[in-house]
Enzyme design. Structure first.
Site, PDB file in Angstrom:
ATOM      1  N   GLU A 212     -65.119 -18.245 -72.928  1.00 52.74           N
ATOM      2  CA  GLU A 212     -64.703 -18.383 -73.744  1.00 52.74           C
ATOM      3  C   GLU A 212     -63.376 -18.820 -74.410  1.00 52.74           C
ATOM      4  O   GLU A 212     -62.877 -17.861 -73.814  1.00 52.74           O
ATOM      5  CB  GLU A 212     -64.509 -16.581 -74.786  1.00 52.74           C
ATOM      6  CG  GLU A 212     -66.017 -15.392 -74.153  1.00 52.74           C
ATOM      7  CD  GLU A 212     -67.039 -16.350 -74.963  1.00 52.74           C
ATOM      8  OE1 GLU A 212     -66.726 -16.845 -76.162  1.00 52.74           O
ATOM      9  OE2 GLU A 212     -68.516 -16.138 -74.579  1.00 52.74           O
ATOM     10  N   CYS A 246     -57.944 -15.104 -81.781  1.00 53.42           N
ATOM     11  CA  CYS A 246     -58.677 -16.730 -80.943  1.00 53.42           C
ATOM     12  C   CYS A 246     -59.752 -17.209 -82.223  1.00 53.42           C
ATOM     13  O   CYS A 246     -60.257 -18.326 -82.597  1.00 53.42           O
ATOM     14  CB  CYS A 246     -60.216 -16.493 -79.417  1.00 53.42           C
ATOM     15  SG  CYS A 246     -60.517 -15.171 -79.890  1.00 53.42           S
TER      16      CYS A 246
END
Length: 459
Positions: A212, A246
């Site tokens: 990720e 993010c």
């Protein structure tokens, strides 16, 4: 923790996994319930730790960290039993008579490496998925959020024996020692550069990885959008956790004709949500450390700042900052910002914009503000990205019914809910062939009759 201790811990977990205890579904559910109870017990200490590490308000800590973690655990408690069941599938006529099915199986000993920006949630959510799937887990949080790591360790030590779940704290030395160990699955959340190193190390043992990562997530606004609402939702998504998210909108691509109106609304929304002086707002957080503070400050071009830009090195705070007349030649467009700077670019032709976006690395998130169905369809179909929202930002990651992950440079694999369970599982494909009938056509000596039969079945 020394290298030898880490390797001994990995072997200890492997022996425990091989005992078969974690294969029991009720055992997994009980583990999740134990974890949930402990999080509720230490909720205040978790939020205090997040305040120390990132300056997060208690409201934001619950909304974006504790609450989301509890939601994922609750979802897994409710669905683990059904996720763990064998799934029967259709058997081809050529395999008559038999039963075909898939059977989820845990990988075994797993490593979860989590970042500092949402240090609690990004540790606990993949942990919940891994436990639901029946794995043992070693957690390695970031060294940059020590207070949160400390409370997570307190929870883990209280809930689990280290042969089942353990936390390794420390920095690069511990990361290196862990990555030299043999795991059955590695789950990493963090930067692209470190993600590449994780993948290199994992390849030595052919260990499957889920990465990720991040990237520059665009936000497109066309002239049909509700500009006031777009500004409100973009300001929320961009400056949440001081931009250290993010999936935050990294930059804006605004249709040229509505740029001035958009900028006006953005300025008003920043004032409304964060006050006239955000640096004095007790609910506005800080940059994680001086290194990242200085990096973000260097991205600010004062000649292009149209709002904000003030900083406080003593408190590691940077105002919500908006930059106009930005081009791809600016420093702020050369890397993922991961801070409270909002660059605004403009476009005239949608097709040209799509071509430009497609020439860039695939982002983790993608946002479209428009009321035109054809525009939304074109952008979401043509552009490659991990996930995103239409007429909102960041909320797609809060749904356990959907997987969350990147594509290309923004990551590989996803998690949350059922997809998270599958991420930490290997699905075995099994045919249970009956013994009372054995079709002869596959055996030698081959005959013309058997060939006709094979052609009949396989076409």
């Amino acid at each position: 923790m020394k290298k030898e201790e880490i390797q001994a811990l990995i072997e200890k977990q492997r022996l425990y996994y091989l005992s078969g205890e974690t294969l029991d579904v009720q055992y997994r559910i009980n583990a999740l319930k134990t974890l949930k109870t402990a999080i509720l017990k230490y909720e205040q200490e978790i939020e205090e730790a997040l305040k120390k590490d990132l300056g997060k308000s208690y409201f934001e800590s619950y909304m974006c960290e504790v609450g989301l973690s509890l939601s994922e655990i609750s979802y897994m408690i409710k669905h683990t039993r059904s996720f763990s069941k064998e799934k029967r599938v259709r058997t081809p006529l050529a395999q008559y008579v038999s039963r075909s099915y898939t059977k989820p199986s845990p990988y075994g000993v797993t490593l979860i490496m989590s970042p500092w920006n949402y240090p609690f949630m990004l540790t606990i959510e993949p942990l919940a998925d891994a436990l639901a799937a029946g794995n043992t887990v070693i957690l390695k949080p970031s060294a940059y959020s020590p207070n949160t790591t400390q409370i997570i360790k307190k929870i883990i030590d209280e809930c689990f024996d280290e042969k089942y779940v353990a936390l390794v704290s420390g920095g690069r030395a511990e990361n290196t020692s862990l990555l030299e160990g043999k795991f059955d699955k590695i789950f990493f959340t963090g930067s692209v550069s470190v993600g590449k190193e994780v993948m290199r190390k994992a390849s030595e043992h052919l260990t499957p990885v889920t990465l990720e990562l991040g990237g520059k997530s665009p936000c497109i606004i066309d002239s049909s959008a509700n500009i006031k609402l777009a500004a409100k939702r973009i300001v929320f998504g961009k400056f949440l956790n001081c931009g250290q998210t993010c999936v935050a909108p990294d930059y804006i691509y605004c249709e040229e004709s509505i740029k001035d109106e958009f900028l006006k609304e953005v300025k008003q929304q920043i004032k409304k949500q964060y006050g006239e002086d955000p640096l004095k707002n007790s609910d506005y957080g800080k940059i994680i450390n001086e290194k990242h503070f200085l990096r973000i400050v260097q991205l600010i071009n004062s000649d292009k700042v149209v709002y904000g830009g003030n900083t406080n090195k003593n408190t590691l705070q940077i105002e919500p900052t908006v930059m106009d007349h930005v081009t791809w030649g600016d420093a702020v467009m050369q890397e993922e910002i991961f801070g409270p700077i909002l660059p605004v670019l403009t476009y005239r032709n949608l097709d040209e914009l799509i071509m430009l976006l497609q020439s860039k690395e695939h982002p983790l998130a993608f946002y479209v503000f428009s009321s035109k169905k054809e525009t939304i369809k074109k952008l979401t179909t043509t552009c490659q990205f991990g996930g995103g929202c239409i007429n909102d930002t960041i909320i797609h990651l809060a749904n356990s019914q959907m997987g969350f992950g990147g594509v290309g440079a923004s990551g590989m694999g996803s998690y949350h809910g059922k997809i998270g369970f599958e991420t930490f599982s290997h699905r075995k494909s099994i045919v249970d062939k009956k013994t009372w009938l054995d079709l002869p056509m596959r055996y030698q000596p081959y005959t013309s009759l058997y060939e006709r039969m094979v052609r009949f079945f396989l076409k």
